[in-house]
Design an enzyme around this catalytic site. Structure first.
Site, mmCIF file in Angstrom:
data_model
loop_
_atom_site.group_PDB
_atom_site.id
_atom_site.type_symbol
_atom_site.label_atom_id
_atom_site.label_comp_id
_atom_site.label_asym_id
_atom_site.label_seq_id
_atom_site.Cartn_x
_atom_site.Cartn_y
_atom_site.Cartn_z
ATOM 1 N N THR A 1 0.834 -1.204 0.000
ATOM 2 C CA THR A 1 0.000 0.000 0.000
ATOM 3 C C THR A 1 0.869 1.256 0.000
ATOM 4 O O THR A 1 1.997 1.229 0.514
ATOM 5 C CB THR A 1 -0.894 0.011 1.260
ATOM 6 O OG1 THR A 1 -1.465 1.302 1.427
ATOM 7 C CG2 THR A 1 -0.110 -0.315 2.521
ATOM 8 N N ASP A 2 0.331 2.342 -0.525
ATOM 9 C CA ASP A 2 1.079 3.608 -0.475
ATOM 10 C C ASP A 2 1.195 4.129 0.957
ATOM 11 O O ASP A 2 1.996 5.022 1.235
ATOM 12 C CB ASP A 2 0.441 4.665 -1.387
ATOM 13 C CG ASP A 2 -0.987 5.025 -1.019
ATOM 14 O OD1 ASP A 2 -1.547 4.431 -0.065
ATOM 15 O OD2 ASP A 2 -1.565 5.922 -1.684
ATOM 16 N N GLU A 3 0.411 3.559 1.883
ATOM 17 C CA GLU A 3 0.458 4.057 3.258
ATOM 18 C C GLU A 3 1.798 3.779 3.932
ATOM 19 O O GLU A 3 2.106 4.372 4.962
ATOM 20 C CB GLU A 3 -0.696 3.467 4.081
ATOM 21 C CG GLU A 3 -2.034 3.860 3.490
ATOM 22 C CD GLU A 3 -3.235 3.611 4.388
ATOM 23 O OE1 GLU A 3 -3.078 3.662 5.618
ATOM 24 O OE2 GLU A 3 -4.322 3.376 3.838
ATOM 25 N N TYR B 1 -1.311 -0.300 11.060
ATOM 26 C CA TYR B 1 -1.594 -1.002 9.804
ATOM 27 C C TYR B 1 -0.443 -0.783 8.822
ATOM 28 O O TYR B 1 0.128 -1.737 8.274
ATOM 29 C CB TYR B 1 -2.912 -0.499 9.187
ATOM 30 C CG TYR B 1 -3.060 -0.818 7.708
ATOM 31 C CD1 TYR B 1 -3.201 -2.130 7.269
ATOM 32 C CD2 TYR B 1 -3.046 0.198 6.742
ATOM 33 C CE1 TYR B 1 -3.315 -2.431 5.905
ATOM 34 C CE2 TYR B 1 -3.169 -0.087 5.389
ATOM 35 C CZ TYR B 1 -3.299 -1.407 4.973
ATOM 36 O OH TYR B 1 -3.406 -1.697 3.632
ATOM 37 N N LYS C 1 2.334 -3.402 7.205
ATOM 38 C CA LYS C 1 2.507 -3.615 5.762
ATOM 39 C C LYS C 1 3.964 -3.333 5.358
ATOM 40 O O LYS C 1 4.514 -4.013 4.494
ATOM 41 C CB LYS C 1 1.546 -2.717 4.970
ATOM 42 C CG LYS C 1 0.069 -3.070 5.124
ATOM 43 C CD LYS C 1 -0.304 -4.427 4.548
ATOM 44 C CE LYS C 1 -0.257 -4.485 3.035
ATOM 45 N NZ LYS C 1 -0.785 -5.777 2.528
#
Ligand code: NAD
Length: 330
Positions: free
Chosen positions: A127-129, A151, A155
């Site tokens: 994810t870009d997060e 989260y 990741k």
């Protein structure tokens, strides 16, 4: 050709499985698809209803942390597309243990089994997060990782595991980092389906803080196509951003949804901001565009309209999930 899809009963994984079995991707036209999914609160076997009788599909209910199950399924697998994850930031703020277990330990379990079984290719969906938050400009793949939520940290940990298995064991892993997805079958805890289902029921929509957090919205169909390009031709060990949708503040997104339902601001309920709420995400997609020919195809207007229509027509699907979508204690 056999593909193991983890998390294939979730939002994005089930879209990918339906596309594969629907013949959307030439290289997987005859592929056998094995779905491994634990069916957590976020997993719905009904997401695979339309392909349930397809002889090329096998569904296995199981945990990616279960070494025996994973080892058995990995044997004879050519390609792994790894979607399974705990995916909701708010839940990770309330408790991060499941996130570390599934996202980090589960990923390590899959990677080890893939090495042992001699799997030819492994696509890890990230994810870009993992990048954190950016005020101006966009992240390229070599940007430092600064995850802010448990989260995102889990990741990032999973990705680093994937990288290490490439470097150490030569596993042909690619990592994809995508921006915010929307589309049909998204669990009604995420902002677009939450707001749409609330509005369909005549309920207010909860808008975090000042509503100025910016997200880049990408239709799930474009994400899955980007994943397939990476699965087909991504360079082992490389990371590919996927995005290029539409950047909107949450307030702008809310205004578009209110307009689609013909209601006004009185349907918005301001709620306290999420802790450490990232202000803006923005990925630079030059690498996947130039190397693999990716570009998003679904316009936000068209995608949002079809998504709203899907939730309108599939009340049976989401009504039974609304209670499951509530956060513990709420
Ligand atoms: P989701 O929550 O809808 O689905 C996750 C699926 O994984 C569910 O079916 C669940 O049952 C399954 N699962 C969870 N724990 C498991 C375990 N231990 N073993 C086996 N299965 C398990 O998530 P999603 O939105 O479809 O996201 C899929 C992937 O894409 C995730 O890795 C997520 O981090 C990533 N991603 C999502 C977005 C987005 O906007 N939704 C954006 C970028 C990346």
């Amino acid at each position: 050709m056999r593909v193991l899809v983890t998390g294939g009963a979730g939002f994005i994984g089930s879209h990918y499985v339906r596309k594969v079995l629907g013949g959307a991707y030439d290289t997987l036209a005859d592929a056998q698809v094995v779905v491994l999914d634990k069916l957590t609160y976020a997993g719905c076997e009904s997401n695979l209803e339309s392909v349930r009788d397809n002889p090329r599909l096998r569904f296995v209910r199981g945990d990616i942390c279960d070494r025996e199950v994973v080892r058995d399924l990995m044997s004879g697998t050519d390609l792994v597309v790894h979607f399974a994850a705990e995916s909701h930031v708010d839940r990770s703020i309330m408790g991060a243990a499941d996130f570390v277990m599934t996202n980090v330990v589960g990923t390590q379990t899959l990677l080890q089994a893939a090495v042992d079984a001699g799997v030819r290719r492994f696509v890890h969906i990230s994810t870009d997060e993992v990048y954190g938050s950016i005020t101006e400009g966009s992240w390229t793949e070599d940007h430092v990782l600064e995850p802010n939520s448990p989260y995102a940290a889990s990741k990032a940990g999973a990705e680093l595991m994937a990288r290490s298995f490439h470097r150490t064991h030569g596993l042909a892993v690619c990592v994809t980092r995508c921006s915010n997805n929307y589309g049909p079958h998204q669990f009604p805890e995420k902002v677009i389906p939450l707001f749409v289902t609330n509005l369909l029921d005549g309920r207010k929509v909860p808008l975090y803080g000042d509503g100025l957090n910016v997200r880049d919205w990408l239709h799930v169909d474009d994400h899955c196509w980007g994943i397939q390009l990476v699965a087909d031709s991504g360079r082992p060990g490389e990371i590919y951003n996927i995005g290029g949708g539409t950047e909107l503040t949450n307030r702008e997104l809310t205004e578009r949804l209110l307009a689609a339902f013909g209601v006004d601001e009185s349907m918005v309920e301001r709620v306290p901001d999420r802790k450490a709420h990232d202000r803006r995400y923005s990925v630079d997609i030059t690498k996947i565009s130039t190397e693999l020919g990716y570009r998003p195809l679904v316009s936000f207007e068209e995608g949002l309209a079809s998504t709203i229509a899907w939730y309108r027509e599939n009340r049976d699907w989401w009504e039974q999930l609304v209670d499951r979508a509530k956060l513990p204690g709420s």
